[in-house]
Design a protein around this motif. Structure first.
Motif, PDB file in Angstrom:
ATOM      1  N   GLY A  19       1.004   7.424  -3.707  1.00 44.01           N
ATOM      2  CA  GLY A  19       1.862   6.286  -3.264  1.00 44.01           C
ATOM      3  C   GLY A  19       1.795   6.177  -1.598  1.00 44.01           C
TER       4      GLY A  19
ATOM      5  N   GLY B 279      -4.286   2.739  -4.227  1.00 42.16           N
ATOM      6  CA  GLY B 279      -3.228   1.555  -4.630  1.00 42.16           C
ATOM      7  C   GLY B 279      -3.381   0.299  -3.526  1.00 42.16           C
TER       8      GLY B 279
ATOM      9  N   ALA C 283       3.978   1.259  -1.967  1.00 40.87           N
ATOM     10  CA  ALA C 283       4.894   0.587  -2.426  1.00 40.87           C
ATOM     11  C   ALA C 283       5.707  -0.442  -1.662  1.00 40.87           C
ATOM     12  CB  ALA C 283       5.716   1.335  -3.287  1.00 40.87           C
ATOM     13  N   THR C 284       5.976   0.162  -0.507  1.00 39.25           N
ATOM     14  CA  THR C 284       6.737  -0.991   0.306  1.00 39.25           C
ATOM     15  C   THR C 284       6.019  -1.603   1.186  1.00 39.25           C
ATOM     16  OG1 THR C 284       7.259   0.909   1.848  1.00 39.25           O
ATOM     17  CG2 THR C 284       9.001   0.523   0.016  1.00 39.25           C
ATOM     18  N   GLN C 285       4.669  -0.982   1.503  1.00 35.93           N
ATOM     19  CA  GLN C 285       3.870  -1.644   2.333  1.00 35.93           C
ATOM     20  C   GLN C 285       4.303  -1.773   3.630  1.00 35.93           C
ATOM     21  OE1 GLN C 285       2.566  -5.785   1.061  1.00 35.93           O
ATOM     22  NE2 GLN C 285       1.521  -4.854  -0.766  1.00 35.93           N
TER      23      GLN C 285
ATOM     24  N   ASP D 295       3.483   3.803   3.138  1.00 35.81           N
ATOM     25  CA  ASP D 295       4.157   3.622   1.825  1.00 35.81           C
ATOM     26  C   ASP D 295       3.278   2.533   1.135  1.00 35.81           C
ATOM     27  OD1 ASP D 295       5.845   3.075  -0.186  1.00 35.81           O
ATOM     28  OD2 ASP D 295       6.997   4.569   0.406  1.00 35.81           O
TER      29      ASP D 295
ATOM     30  N   ASP E 142      -3.584  -5.925   1.700  1.00 34.87           N
ATOM     31  CA  ASP E 142      -2.347  -5.398   1.863  1.00 34.87           C
ATOM     32  C   ASP E 142      -2.007  -4.945   3.363  1.00 34.87           C
ATOM     33  OD1 ASP E 142      -1.680  -5.472  -0.865  1.00 34.87           O
ATOM     34  OD2 ASP E 142      -2.774  -3.571  -1.176  1.00 34.87           O
TER      35      ASP E 142
END
Length: 565
Positions: free
Chosen positions: A23, A159, A264-266, A262, A185
């Motif tokens: 992550g 990811g 998850a939080t981009q 990060d 992303d």
């Protein structure tokens, strides 16, 4: 791993070899300079920097645009062996294990030559992206060399779906919009973005707009250092999706920037300390220092020689040379004649002593007398005029070039942009030299920079009366520049509009300048093109410098009078 509109993405597992936490992605931005044409040396440098980044925990290391060959490579891109050299170099870089490498290079295949970004990992090249918007204005001439790219490229890592762009692509909406629509992303942009006044502010504004509009973080990696007359100022940036700056590289300095993303939080972490914000004078001065330093060093000269006149242009040039190369590599020569004021001799000697440079006085009386004697039979029936004045400048130019030949030092000329613009300089005289530090600096900015440099130290490096005295070429008794030219505030105001903004006679007069003065200045600029074409190169500072930016025919029938109606 990489994908385009016509390729399905591979899974993250196929491309995840990092030991960093799940992550999290650690990026290393390499802000440094690569020597144009030295592919082998650049590979060696990139290899060492990549291993350093890997040892610091980086998952992905990013190099600037065209890092493999250096920028701008110009007609080296047309050399028949380039393709083979590039393939060998890329194979060596791909051998590095345990880290993803993104770098700029010229991609050559049966479709043509492209300005490209490569993705290297685990012993091979996993993918590439070709620049879509080719820069073809100002100092850029990419359509001469490159084909236009057409595919949008993303690659998946831990990811995150990462899109690639190059330089000019980010200044247009279509490429980043396509990446967003494809599921990016974040976007990585590799650059070789040259310096000009205010450029960093423009970059920040652009990236803030693009990141906010598309809700994407942007990683912007820029090169640093100089090539010929172009300076790259670094200032690499990472911008969050909301447009805020998470990381900013220093200006004009080599730097390794580590940043954690990060998934998850981009979002990226933020740097603990932002770099020093440079004033306009500071960034101009640093650009001049870098431009001279890299050009002299890469040209192989031992040092530089400057004709120190006691005037402000040569005084500022001397300061820049010392800051760029060190006092032990700078040689000042004062060449007085009968019109040289005592104050000029005193101030030149004082500045040379203050900066601890080698200083020599070489009078030119005998040289000028010899030239006059040789010309006497040919000029006997002519009245003295500018011809005799120019003999002084040409005698000085000959002396400086002789010293250069004998001792292996580059002659640095000291003409400024205002003088170059209107031809207020002697061809083969004070224009001689291998590099003109102030070529793109208007006279009013010369004063600004002189005062700026003096403020940096308690003991000024330029005598104050050099700044305060009316400027003079000292080619005849009591001469001042304003005998031949308008006041520099007026002159530079007209020149900025005509040269930098490409405005014509009517627009300049409408701005409040005297019509006769405007007509005279514009005519002087147009007539002096043949001089400028033969002048030494100098560091680009403004939006439109003489040389790459502004190219006019030497002989033409265009007339500014067409603007009078």
């Amino acid at each position: 791993m990489p994908r385009t509109k016509t390729q399905a993405p591979q899974t993250d597992a196929q491309f995840h070899t990092s030991d960093s936490p799940v992550g999290k992605i650690c990026f290393a931005l390499i802000q440094t300079n690569f020597w144009v044409g030295d592919i082998a040396g650049n590979v060696k440098k990139m290899h060492a920097l990549t291993l350093d980044a890997k040892n610091r925990g980086a998952d992905i290391v990013i190099f600037p645009a065209l890092a493999l060959i250096g920028c701008p490579p110009e007609d080296l891109l047309l050399r028949p062996t380039l393709g083979e050299r590039v393939r060998e170099a890329m194979a060596k870089l791909a051998e590095i294990e345990g880290i993803v490498v993104i770098l700029g290079y010229p991609h050559i295949d049966h479709h043509g030559t492209f300005n490209s970004a490569a993705i290297l990992q685990g012993g091979s090249q996993k993918g590439f992206y070709h620049k879509q918007y080719l820069s073809n204005y100002g100092v850029f001439d990419e359509r001469r060399y490159f084909q236009k790219g057409r595919n949008h490229v993303l690659f998946d890592y831990k990811g995150a779906s990462i899109g690639l762009l190059i330089c000019e692509d980010i200044w247009h909406d279509a490429p980043i919009t396509a990446l967003k629509n494809e599921g990016a992303d974040m976007v990585v942009v590799i650059n070789a973005s040259p310096f000009e006044i205010g450029k960093q502010t423009a970059r920040k504004q652009l990236l803030a707009k693009q990141s906010q509009t598309h809700q994407l973080p942007i990683v912007y990696v820029n090169t640093v250092g100089s090539q010929d007359d172009i300076v790259f100022d670094g200032g690499s940036l990472i911008v969050q999706a909301d447009g805020s700056v998470a990381h900013e590289g220093s200006r004009f300095l080599n730097q390794l920037i580590m940043a954690n993303y990060d998934v998850a939080t981009q979002t990226f972490d933020t740097q603990s300390k932002a770099p020093l914000v440079l004033s306009e004078e500071s960034e101009m001065y640093q650009a001049l220092v870098v431009g001279l330093r890299d050009y002299v060093n890469r040209s192989g000269f031992k040092g530089v020689i400057i004709g120190l006149s006691g005037g402000i242009d040569s005084a500022l040039t001397l300061c820049i040379a010392v800051d760029a190369l060190g006092s032990d590599r700078v040689y000042a020569v004062m060449m007085p004649y009968e019109y040289t004021a005592q104050i000029s001799l005193e101030d030149a000697e004082a500045q040379a002593a203050r900066l601890n440079v080698s200083y020599t006085v070489c009078p030119i009386h005998d040289a000028v007398a010899g030239l006059r004697a040789s010309l006497a039979p040919l000029l006997a029936n002519s009245e003295p005029d500018v011809t005799e004045e120019n003999l002084q400048a040409r005698a000085r130019g000959t002396i400086l070039m002789a010293l250069s030949n004998k001792f292996g030092h580059m002659v640095i000329s000291t003409g400024n942009k205002s003088e170059n613009a209107v031809g207020y300089a002697t061809l083969y005289g004070d224009m001689v030299g291998g590099f003109d530090v102030l070529k793109d600096i208007y006279k009013t900015d010369v004063y600004r920079l002189a005062n700026y440099r003096n403020r940096l130290e308690d003991n000024p490096v330029i005598p104050q009366r050099v700044i305060d005295r009316p400027p003079s070429a000292e080619l005849r008794p009591e001469q001042t520049d304003q005998d031949s030219l308008p006041d520099y505030e007026v002159l530079d105001g007209i020149l900025r509009m005509y040269i930098d903004e490409d405005l014509g006679y009517k627009a300049i007069v409408a701005a409040g300048f005297d019509p006769q003065t405007v007509e005279r200045v514009l005519s002087l600029v147009d007539r002096a093109e043949y001089k400028r074409r033969q002048a030494a190169i100098g560091t680009k500072i403004t939006k439109k410098s003489f040389g790459r930016d502004r190219r006019y025919p030497l002989v033409n029938g265009w007339s500014i009078k067409g603007d009078f109606a």
